[in-house]
Every structure is written in C-alpha cells, then in structure tokens.
Design an enzyme around this catalytic site. Structure first.
Site, PDB file in Angstrom:
ATOM      1  N   SER A 149       0.863  -1.187   0.000  1.00  0.00           N
ATOM      2  CA  SER A 149       0.000   0.000   0.000  1.00  0.00           C
ATOM      3  C   SER A 149       0.894   1.230   0.000  1.00  0.00           C
ATOM      4  O   SER A 149       2.028   1.180   0.494  1.00  0.00           O
ATOM      5  CB  SER A 149      -0.864   0.018   1.261  1.00  0.00           C
ATOM      6  OG  SER A 149      -1.423   1.308   1.454  1.00  0.00           O
ATOM      7  N   TYR A 162      -1.421  -1.686  10.558  1.00  0.00           N
ATOM      8  CA  TYR A 162      -1.490  -1.925   9.105  1.00  0.00           C
ATOM      9  C   TYR A 162      -0.270  -1.316   8.391  1.00  0.00           C
ATOM     10  O   TYR A 162       0.366  -1.975   7.571  1.00  0.00           O
ATOM     11  CB  TYR A 162      -2.787  -1.308   8.571  1.00  0.00           C
ATOM     12  CG  TYR A 162      -3.011  -1.459   7.085  1.00  0.00           C
ATOM     13  CD1 TYR A 162      -3.554  -2.630   6.559  1.00  0.00           C
ATOM     14  CD2 TYR A 162      -2.719  -0.422   6.196  1.00  0.00           C
ATOM     15  CE1 TYR A 162      -3.794  -2.767   5.197  1.00  0.00           C
ATOM     16  CE2 TYR A 162      -2.951  -0.550   4.834  1.00  0.00           C
ATOM     17  CZ  TYR A 162      -3.496  -1.723   4.338  1.00  0.00           C
ATOM     18  OH  TYR A 162      -3.718  -1.848   2.982  1.00  0.00           O
TER      19      TYR A 162
HETATM   20  N1  LIG Z   1      -8.931  -1.069  -0.423  1.00  0.00           N
HETATM   21  C1  LIG Z   1      -7.887  -0.259  -0.443  1.00  0.00           C
HETATM   22  O1  LIG Z   1      -8.038   0.973  -0.478  1.00  0.00           O
HETATM   23  C2  LIG Z   1      -6.476  -0.788  -0.480  1.00  0.00           C
HETATM   24  C3  LIG Z   1      -5.430   0.106  -0.704  1.00  0.00           C
HETATM   25  C4  LIG Z   1      -4.116  -0.355  -0.740  1.00  0.00           C
HETATM   26  C5  LIG Z   1      -3.864  -1.710  -0.566  1.00  0.00           C
HETATM   27  N2  LIG Z   1      -4.917  -2.575  -0.348  1.00  0.00           N
HETATM   28  C6  LIG Z   1      -4.604  -3.992  -0.160  1.00  0.00           C
HETATM   29  O2  LIG Z   1      -5.327  -4.756  -1.106  1.00  0.00           O
HETATM   30  C7  LIG Z   1      -5.610  -6.044  -0.546  1.00  0.00           C
HETATM   31  C8  LIG Z   1      -7.098  -6.337  -0.639  1.00  0.00           C
HETATM   32  O3  LIG Z   1      -7.813  -5.323   0.034  1.00  0.00           O
HETATM   33  P1  LIG Z   1      -9.416  -5.155  -0.059  1.00  0.00           P
HETATM   34  O4  LIG Z   1      -9.707  -3.751   0.208  1.00  0.00           O
HETATM   35  O5  LIG Z   1      -9.925  -5.791  -1.305  1.00  0.00           O
HETATM   36  O6  LIG Z   1      -9.862  -6.001   1.234  1.00  0.00           O
HETATM   37  P2  LIG Z   1     -11.028  -7.068   1.425  1.00  0.00           P
HETATM   38  O7  LIG Z   1     -11.271  -7.131   2.895  1.00  0.00           O
HETATM   39  O8  LIG Z   1     -12.201  -6.762   0.549  1.00  0.00           O
HETATM   40  O9  LIG Z   1     -10.367  -8.426   0.906  1.00  0.00           O
HETATM   41  C9  LIG Z   1      -9.452  -9.181   1.669  1.00  0.00           C
HETATM   42  C10 LIG Z   1      -9.711 -10.653   1.397  1.00  0.00           C
HETATM   43  O10 LIG Z   1      -8.771 -11.421   2.152  1.00  0.00           O
HETATM   44  C11 LIG Z   1      -9.461 -12.553   2.650  1.00  0.00           C
HETATM   45  N3  LIG Z   1      -8.808 -13.125   3.828  1.00  0.00           N
HETATM   46  C12 LIG Z   1      -8.923 -12.701   5.116  1.00  0.00           C
HETATM   47  N4  LIG Z   1      -8.229 -13.495   5.933  1.00  0.00           N
HETATM   48  C13 LIG Z   1      -7.659 -14.450   5.154  1.00  0.00           C
HETATM   49  C14 LIG Z   1      -6.832 -15.560   5.435  1.00  0.00           C
HETATM   50  N5  LIG Z   1      -6.457 -15.840   6.705  1.00  0.00           N
HETATM   51  N6  LIG Z   1      -6.420 -16.347   4.406  1.00  0.00           N
HETATM   52  C15 LIG Z   1      -6.807 -16.074   3.133  1.00  0.00           C
HETATM   53  N7  LIG Z   1      -7.598 -15.009   2.805  1.00  0.00           N
HETATM   54  C16 LIG Z   1      -8.017 -14.218   3.809  1.00  0.00           C
HETATM   55  C17 LIG Z   1     -10.847 -12.029   3.011  1.00  0.00           C
HETATM   56  O11 LIG Z   1     -11.816 -13.066   3.145  1.00  0.00           O
HETATM   57  C18 LIG Z   1     -11.128 -11.092   1.841  1.00  0.00           C
HETATM   58  O12 LIG Z   1     -11.811 -11.774   0.800  1.00  0.00           O
HETATM   59  C19 LIG Z   1      -5.066  -6.013   0.891  1.00  0.00           C
HETATM   60  O13 LIG Z   1      -3.776  -6.572   0.946  1.00  0.00           O
HETATM   61  C20 LIG Z   1      -5.008  -4.530   1.188  1.00  0.00           C
HETATM   62  O14 LIG Z   1      -4.081  -4.237   2.194  1.00  0.00           O
HETATM   63  C21 LIG Z   1      -6.215  -2.147  -0.299  1.00  0.00           C
END
Ligand SMILES: NC(=O)c1ccc[n+]([C@@H]2O[C@H](COP(=O)([O-])OP(=O)(O)OC[C@H]3O[C@@H](n4cnc5c(N)ncnc54)[C@H](O)[C@@H]3O)[C@@H](O)[C@H]2O)c1
Length: 261
Positions: A149, A162
């Site tokens: 991120s 985080y």
């Molecule tokens: N949404 C944002 O603005 C943003 C920005 C930068 C980076 N990210 C990164 O992108 C990635 C996805 O984020 P998101 O917003 O789609 O989140 P999200 O919560 O929608 O998705 C995360 C997924 O990980 C799964 N998960 C949780 N625990 C798990 C485990 N123990 N084993 C396997 N899977 C597991 C969840 O069930 C979920 O489907 C993350 O790494 C997040 O840090 C997100």
C-alpha cells in the site's frame, strides 16, 4: 474487458490469496480475461466461491478455488501444494490477502495487532516462501508479487498496525528479491492508494474523520478504480516486467505526495 492484449497471460499459472475480496475479485476476473490459469485462495465458503467462478463463465480447467487460512503455516503450505496439483506449475504467486483494524494507537489491542501482522505479513511470507521453494524445485524463473500500500512509507493516522505490516512487507519483498535473483525469481510489490472498494471504502463510508483526510490526500481528486490495481498486476505478471525485481510499483493517484494543503 481486457486492457492489454487478450492473451498476454497465456501460459501463466497464477495463485492469488484473498482473491475473493473486493479488489481480489476484480483482479482475478482480469487475470482470467487475459488468458491466465488461476487458483483463487480465500477463506470464504466453497459455495460462495463456486457461484463466483460460475459467474465468470471461465471453464473449470482454468480456475479453481482453494479455501485456506494463510496465517496457518500448514494450510499455507498445503495451499501451494494443492495449487501445483491443479496447475502443474506455478509462474506467479500474488500475495494479496490483507486486513485493516482502524483505531487510535493508544487503543490498539494486542489481538488487533497480532491478527493484522499475522495475515498481512506472516501470511504473505508463508505463501511467498512456499511458492518460491516450489519454483526453485521446478526450475521456474517465476514471480512473487505482494500487494502492499502507499502507506508502507507514510504514517497515515489510526491504522498503525497496518502501516507497520505493509512496511515490513516492503522489506520482505526486497530481501526475497535480493536472495532469489540468482535463481531468476523476481519479487516485486504494488502499492495502491485509496481504492473505491474494500477496506478504504468501508472507512470512507463509516468514519467522517477518515473521509475528510482521505479527500484531501488524493491529488487526482477521486478514489482509485480497482481495475487500475488489476492492470498494474497484469503488467507485473506479464513478460513485460521481466527486468524488474525488488521494486514497488506505486499506483496511488499521487497519494504518496501527502500531506496536501
Ligand atoms: N482497499 C484499499 O483501499 C487498499 C489500498 C491499498 C492496498 N490494499 C490492499 O489490497 C488487498 C485487498 O484489500 P481489499 O480492500 O480488497 O480487502 P477485502 O477485505 O475486501 O479483501 C481481503 C480478502 O482477504 C481474505 N482473507 C482474510 N483473511 C484471510 C486468510 N487468513 N487467508 C486467506 N484469505 C483471507 C478475506 O476473506 C477477503 O476476501 C489487501 O492486501 C489490502 O491491504 C487495499
């Protein structure tokens, strides 16, 4: 709708963790649309995953769901070995699963700290290590890609566990890139910004202070489309990124230029 040539990922066998999350689904659909073969990992129930795969219209031989909790070392290793059984080989591992537990640092519980680090850093390490071991065994000059991120380098308020996890992920990526380069394995990361789905959207909708801060932090002036995260990952999965290793691809609408006026 493909962005790059339709078959730019043909022959690429890819594993994505957290692939049924908000961004993960968009990424997985785009990888499939560009001809990849895919294992989608998550912790959601099998039937929910089955419905999603059916809705993509992808033939069963190109996409499989494997449920596994990647914070557990046995499950993470078994995920990689079951992935190999299905795909036969592994060209790219996308360590994408992550979580955030927002809150002031003075109120952060031990449990929130542990669970954030367990998924975002340890889980990513376990899958990346197993995937890289298999690549070495199979003699594949594959790729490991982490979803970090923009806050890996920014002390953004009230998500410190985080930001620590993503900062650690950055050094995990660089360390693995340095050690595995001699074996031809490339290790990189993407650093998205404030995405219009998933964890940031949830905070945007429920926390007025977060929203006020976030609105000022995006120089391009709008939340990040998840498709832009998918496109960055397509590039990193493709042969076009073969000379990259140890790098973070920042794709954040300028957020890292924070603080804004
Ligand atoms: N949404 C944002 O603005 C943003 C920005 C930068 C980076 N990210 C990164 O992108 C990635 C996805 O984020 P998101 O917003 O789609 O989140 P999200 O919560 O929608 O998705 C995360 C997924 O990980 C799964 N998960 C949780 N625990 C798990 C485990 N123990 N084993 C396997 N899977 C597991 C969840 O069930 C979920 O489907 C993350 O790494 C997040 O840090 C997100």
């Amino acid at each position: 709708m493909p962005t790059f040539s339709r078959d730019c990922l043909k022959g690429k066998n890819i594993l994505i963790t957290g692939g049924l999350g908000s961004i993960g689904k968009v990424v997985a659909e785009r990888l499939l649309a560009h001809a990849a073969r895919l294992v989608v990992n998550d912790v959601v129930p099998e039937d929910e995953a089955g419905h999603w795969i059916a809705a993509t219209g992808c033939p069963a031989e190109r996409c499989r769901y494997i449920r596994a909790d990647i914070t557990n070392s046995l499950e993470a290793r078994s995920l990689v070995s079951r992935t190999i059984k299905f795909l036969s080989r592994l060209d790219v591992a996308l360590c994408h699963a992550g979580l955030v537990r927002p809150g002031p640092i003075l109120e952060c519980s031990e449990r929130d700290w542990d669970e954030t680090l367990a998924l975002n850093l340890k889980g990513a390490f376990l899958v990346a290590q197993s995937a890289a071991s298999v690549m070495v065994q199979q003699g594949i000059k594959g790729k490991i890609i982490f979803t970090s991120s923009w806050v890996q380098d920014v002390p953004w308020p009230e998500i410190t566990p985080y930001t620590v996890s993503k900062s650690g992920m950055k050094m995990l990526m660089r360390g693995m890139a340095r050690e595995l380069a001699a074996k031809g394995i490339r290790v990189n990361a993407i650093a998205p910004g404030i995405v219009a789905v998933g964890m940031a959207k949830r905070q945007w909708e429920t926390e007025p202070d977060y929203r006020r801060r976030a609105e000022k932090a995006i120089p391009l002036g709008f939340m990040q489309p998840p498709e832009s995260v998918a496109d960055a990952l397509i590039f990193l999965c493709s042969d076009a990124s073969d000379y990259m290793t140890g790098a973070t691809l920042l794709i954040d609408g300028g957020c890292s230029l924070y603080p804004m006026d």
